[in-house]
Enzyme design. Structure first.
Site, PDB file in Angstrom:
ATOM      1  N   LYS A  68       0.851  -1.195   0.000  1.00 58.12           N
ATOM      2  CA  LYS A  68       0.000   0.000   0.000  1.00 58.12           C
ATOM      3  C   LYS A  68       0.875   1.229   0.000  1.00 58.12           C
ATOM      4  CE  LYS A  68      -2.964   2.690   3.070  1.00 58.12           C
ATOM      5  NZ  LYS A  68      -4.214   2.637   3.832  1.00 58.12           N
ATOM      6  N   LYS A  82       1.288   5.102   0.558  1.00 55.68           N
ATOM      7  CA  LYS A  82       0.732   6.351   1.082  1.00 55.68           C
ATOM      8  C   LYS A  82       1.085   7.434   0.081  1.00 55.68           C
ATOM      9  CE  LYS A  82      -1.169   7.211   4.326  1.00 55.68           C
ATOM     10  NZ  LYS A  82      -2.603   7.432   4.562  1.00 55.68           N
ATOM     11  N   PRO A 121      -4.082   8.446  -1.444  1.00 55.66           N
ATOM     12  CA  PRO A 121      -3.613   9.837  -1.347  1.00 55.66           C
ATOM     13  C   PRO A 121      -4.351  10.653  -0.288  1.00 55.66           C
ATOM     14  CG  PRO A 121      -5.151   9.654  -3.135  1.00 55.66           C
ATOM     15  CD  PRO A 121      -5.073   8.279  -2.511  1.00 55.66           C
ATOM     16  N   ASN A 143     -11.198   5.158   4.435  1.00 53.30           N
ATOM     17  CA  ASN A 143     -11.254   5.293   5.882  1.00 53.30           C
ATOM     18  C   ASN A 143     -11.455   6.755   6.211  1.00 53.30           C
ATOM     19  OD1 ASN A 143      -8.460   6.054   5.386  1.00 53.30           O
ATOM     20  ND2 ASN A 143      -8.373   6.199   7.628  1.00 53.30           N
ATOM     21  N   HIS A 181      -7.695  -0.695   8.781  1.00 55.35           N
ATOM     22  CA  HIS A 181      -6.942   0.553   8.779  1.00 55.35           C
ATOM     23  C   HIS A 181      -5.942   0.585   9.926  1.00 55.35           C
ATOM     24  CE1 HIS A 181      -6.908   4.669  10.679  1.00 55.35           C
ATOM     25  NE2 HIS A 181      -6.424   4.961   9.491  1.00 55.35           N
TER      26      HIS A 181
END
Lengths: 407, 407
Positions: free
Chosen positions: B172, B174, B204, B252, B303
């Protein structure tokens, strides 16, 4: 395993034995859209035992097919740990009522092993008095002391008796039996008799067309019903009715599993779901239905079928623990002349509610003599088929057909 | 209470003491849309003790305001029974992260009292290996051994290190840090480096407009992403993107509580929700989110924020118990140089997954020296304010503004 000297050994609760006992219990001749209750209703009692003799109890619907499915589940249940419910749900959850009976017995086991009531295993009580609705039925004269109730006036007398005996102030009429306008007249009489604060519900089990449902809703509009339950069949039919009446619609027919929720929500079919631990796959699933309903801004109520004390105890635990279960629950229990558990004094209604108790697990134990008698009654019944309200009515009237819609 | 001679006394687990310890822990200079991680991240450790000295552990976000709220909750926590979570949820659940830290400690207590791991209190394990994703960050050179990663090539080297050290095959990124087209180039390099079976995600933090999100989605379309996380802000913005790309959208940010679910569902805003026990109000609530997601045909992922070992243990228990949590979970844990628990060897990734353990409760205990040092670091920090990525970046570049949208 010791933790600061305080932790116990992990107790071995693996299930060593599973006993399934089908039973038949006396039932009054209650009428519904499908016909009439046969003289006995069927249940199956599940007893799960650990190697050291701790016993957990479950109860589900009866009849030979269900009993077969329950017995078939034993291959997954034997050797299982009662804490590990999710894997059992995956293995036997295809039949939610089978899983539910097993899950209830598992939670009873865990509760007994930890000295905790089942409602504490469900998050703890948010209420200590669980309210119930009077479940009103048109009925024939029977081997019971309730008498016949075949018109509005006699039905209201039945409601008065519920109110006097149990203090109930919420009334649900099982409709779909008389002409809808007579059933509307019954509702009006109930409102007149019990005043503006009484809770009123009517449930014709989808016996009405969309158009009849809308005419009934108009006729009942000023009666301030809590909800109109399953006036018509199916998600789309319910949605047509919901669009055109301010009366909240409830269901235990068009939303009966999690897989129906998304379509019903998108269609705007209902405002209240009647769930229960039997049909939805256990007490934990019923609790989860509560979260789903809250999330979608739906109300939650509790559905009932004819049941004995093990199921009743579970329904009371659910009622104590599920936060948004703010409607009084349905129960057929007051119609039973007999039970197979010892602790029937727990089931004493005060002001229409039952107070929860502190005993571990479900808090009920088997009366072995009564269980044996009910099991014998099942054998004597001669057929292992499930209750057949239609057949029972067709014995009285060979032309009877439970059409949907009927009106 | 004796049942067939097998039932124990109900053990008194009422909470006699609640200790809240704010801590600060070293953090590398990881970049995100909001700026850069400060040199320490803040957490608060909760210890609940029963009268006979059993201790349950919880962990939540840090910072003075949260610590104040947590301490204010003590008036409801002291004297409470750790089984009775629903009443605590009602009393302190207005701040879900406060309730979550307390709930974790309650479940740890119940687990220790019964000799059961927390995952068994959540329905039992459906998997014994809980998979995690490599959480890739553009970053500055810091007091760590990861080095800088400020372009696609160095970011892929970081990913290689995650893969070599931990066996992770899900990555993943960021994002929201570099120009979107450079971030797209990074994703393409990751796919080339790790082949068609690797799981790829990009997040993002809503830094892109709807139009930029759609252009990015087109550019990434052939990369077979697991999902595109929060490309743009808000339920309506996400819905605009979702309508016009086949890439599943996850969030999230626009669905962070049960109260957002109905609107997001009606709008068609997302396909996957990243939940967690901190923000959603406890492990039981995260589990319930799983049911809601399954019911609405949404995916579920987990998350992460910067966290220590108590939270990590809880995340692993959730990962083992929640049936539809089939995505690899996020975790910041590999970025931590230090922890305050003893059992860090439990957190050993093999093939990107962590194997659950059988210890009662969460299965971690406090290293008192390390906790004291982290608490001292919090005091030394001089401010009780929560982590301020924006401020840290503005010290480097006074003109920095985390605009939404930025591109």
């Amino acid at each position: 395993m010791s933790l600061n000297g305080h932790g116990p050994e992990r107790r071995d609760l693996r299930i060593a034995e599973m006993i399934v006992t089908p039973v038949a219990c006396p039932d009054p001749p209650l009428l519904n859209h499908h016909g009439v209750h046969e003289p006995t209703f069927l249940r199956a009692i599940v007893r799960l035992r650990t190697a050291d003799g701790l016993e957990g109890l479950g109860e589900g619907p009866g009849g030979g097919l269900f009993v077969q499915e329950l017995r078939a589940a034993a291959k997954h249940v034997i050797g299982a740990d009662p804490y590990q419910l999710e894997r059992l749900r995956v293995l036997i959850g295809r039949t939610p009522r089978v899983f539910s009976a097993v899950e209830s017995a598992c939670l009873d086991l865990v509760g007994k092993a930890t000295g905790r009531p089942v409602y504490e295993l469900l998050g703890g009580p948010v209420r200590r008095r669980v309210p119930f609705a009077a479940y009103l039925f048109y009925k024939e004269e029977g081997d019971d002391d309730w008498g016949a109730a075949l018109d509005p006036e006699s039905l209201v007398r039945q409601a008065e008796r519920f109110h006097e005996r149990y203090g109930m102030t919420v009334f649900k009429l099982k409709a779909g039996v008389l002409d809808p306008w007579e059933e509307c007249a019954t509702m009006r009489l109930l409102r007149e008799r019990f005043g503006p604060k009484a809770g009123l519900r009517i449930d014709p089990n989808a016996a009405w067309s969309v158009e009849t449902s809308l005419r009934v809703a108009e006729r009942l509009r000023d009666l301030d019903l809590e909800y109109l339950e399953d006036p018509t069949a199916g998600i789309e039919g319910m949605a047509e009715v919901a669009k055109r009446t301010p009366i909240p619609l409830s269901t235990n027919m068009c939303v009966t599993s999690f897989s129906h929720v998304a379509s019903a929500y998108r269609a705007g079919a209902v405002q209240v779901v009647l769930g229960d631990h039997h049909g939805w796959g256990g007490l934990t699933a019923f609790r989860e239905l509560g979260v789903v309903c809250k999330t979608l801004h739906w109300g939650l109520s509790q559905h009932s079928n004819s049941h004995l004390g093990i199921s009743f105890a579970a329904m009371i635990h659910a009622g104590a623990a599920i936060p948004n279960l703010i409607y009084a629950s349905d129960t057929h229990y007051p119609w039973n002349p007999a039970d197979i558990v010892n602790e029937t004094e727990r089931f004493t209604f005060r002001d229409g509610a039952i107070e929860i108790w502190d005993a571990p697990g479900l808090g009920v134990t088997i009366d072995e003599d009564k269980l044996a008698a009910a099991a014998e009654a099942y054998e004597r019944r001669g057929s292992s088929l499930a209750r057949d309200d239609v057949g029972a009515m067709r014995e009285r009237n060979p032309d009877f057909l439970p059409l949907i819609p009927k009106w």
